[in-house]
Design a protein around this motif. Structure first.
Motif, PDB file in Angstrom:
ATOM      1  N   PRO A 123      46.608  34.810  33.896  1.00 27.52           N
ATOM      2  CA  PRO A 123      46.835  35.648  35.088  1.00 27.52           C
ATOM      3  C   PRO A 123      47.970  35.074  35.936  1.00 27.52           C
ATOM      4  N   PRO A 124      48.852  35.931  36.443  1.00 27.96           N
ATOM      5  CA  PRO A 124      49.967  35.433  37.251  1.00 27.96           C
ATOM      6  C   PRO A 124      49.461  34.784  38.533  1.00 27.96           C
ATOM      7  N   GLU A 125      49.902  33.563  38.752  1.00 28.21           N
ATOM      8  CA  GLU A 125      49.508  32.828  39.953  1.00 28.21           C
ATOM      9  C   GLU A 125      47.993  32.686  40.065  1.00 28.21           C
ATOM     10  N   GLY A 126      47.302  32.861  38.930  1.00 27.15           N
ATOM     11  CA  GLY A 126      45.855  32.699  38.929  1.00 27.15           C
ATOM     12  C   GLY A 126      45.082  33.807  39.617  1.00 27.15           C
ATOM     13  N   ILE A 127      45.724  34.952  39.899  1.00 26.79           N
ATOM     14  CA  ILE A 127      45.029  36.018  40.614  1.00 26.79           C
ATOM     15  C   ILE A 127      44.176  36.826  39.636  1.00 26.79           C
TER      16      ILE A 127
END
Length: 258
Positions: free
Chosen positions: A198-202
């Motif tokens: 997930p992008p940036e952990g979102i």
């Protein structure tokens, strides 16, 4: 004076489909919207009238043919819906089945192919198809549910749409949330890249209302034509996030093909 775009929305009484219909109805100068659904009772419950709706089944091409007459665009929001077999006992996992005639192969593949074929025969110029992320992951939990391979069948239908020659916009949403739209930064990606990273952990999720807004904007923007993309949103409280308002710029980040 601009001539309104004549749009048919299938799956119009679904939780996302109903929002799409409502958003299009709020732009009467731009769109003439008609809905396609199976249940008259549900249409009346959600919209108070059956005016502007066709009642039918996407597995019946004849009904689709009538509904698509004179349409410029088609929005496909139909999907197979698994049903829980029985409430699980404490400590047991729930078991799911698909109803007779409602398997992913019948609904998410053949039903969508029926819609694509009927749209081509009617001269429809643009199809916006709303699917789900996960079609490249055979072991995705939604594919394993009732052994239906629902996301795999959806992706097969998407490939058929691309081959049809009709202009397409394929939107593969992340997990759908019943939260307000218009409050988040939207992100587009490709090939389920975010499921593993997930992008940036979102979270890989997005409000239904934001998906519906992207559908409406895709009908309006040439930059959305012949594009396929994954779609998620940053949480509303993400520091530094900028609420998406420039949809042309969003679609410019997307690419053709599966």
């Amino acid at each position: 004076m601009t001539i309104p775009l004549h749009v048919l929305v299938t799956g119009a009484t679904g939780r996302t489909g109903a929002i799409v219909v409502q958003k299009l109805q709020q732009r009467p100068g731009e769109f003439i919207v008609q809905g396609f659904a199976r249940s008259e009772a549900k249409v009346r419950e959600l919209f108070g009238t059956t005016d502007g709706f066709y009642l039918g089944d996407i597995c019946n091409p004849d009904g689709l043919k009538v509904a698509l007459e004179g349409c410029d665009a088609l929005v496909i929001l139909t999907s197979a819906i698994p049903q829980m077999k029985a409430p699980p006992q404490p400590g047991q996992r729930p078991e799911f089945i698909y109803p007779e005639g409602g398997t992913p192969e019948q609904v998410d593949y053949q039903g969508q192919v029926n819609q694509i074929d009927a749209a081509r025969a009617a001269g429809v110029k643009h199809i916006v198809l709303v699917g789900s992320m996960g079609g490249t992951h055979e072991q995705h939990p939604l594919n394993r549910m009732a052994n239906g391979n629902i996301l795999i069948w959806k992706r097969r239908a998407e490939a058929d749409l691309i081959k049809s020659g009709i202009d397409y916009t394929i939107i593969r949403s992340g997990g759908l949330q019943d939260q307000p739209g218009g409050q988040r930064e939207l992100l587009v990606g490709k090939d389920d890249e975010w499921l593993a990273h997930p992008p940036e952990g979102i979270p890989t999720a997005i409000p239904r209302s934001d998906v519906a807004e992207v559908v409406v904007q895709a009908l309006r923007a040439p930059s959305a034509r012949n594009k396929a993309f994954d779609l998620i949103s940053k949480p509303a409280d993400t520091p530094g996030a900028v609420v998406t308002e420039d949809f042309h710029a969003l679609f410019e980040q997307t690419t053709p093909g599966l």
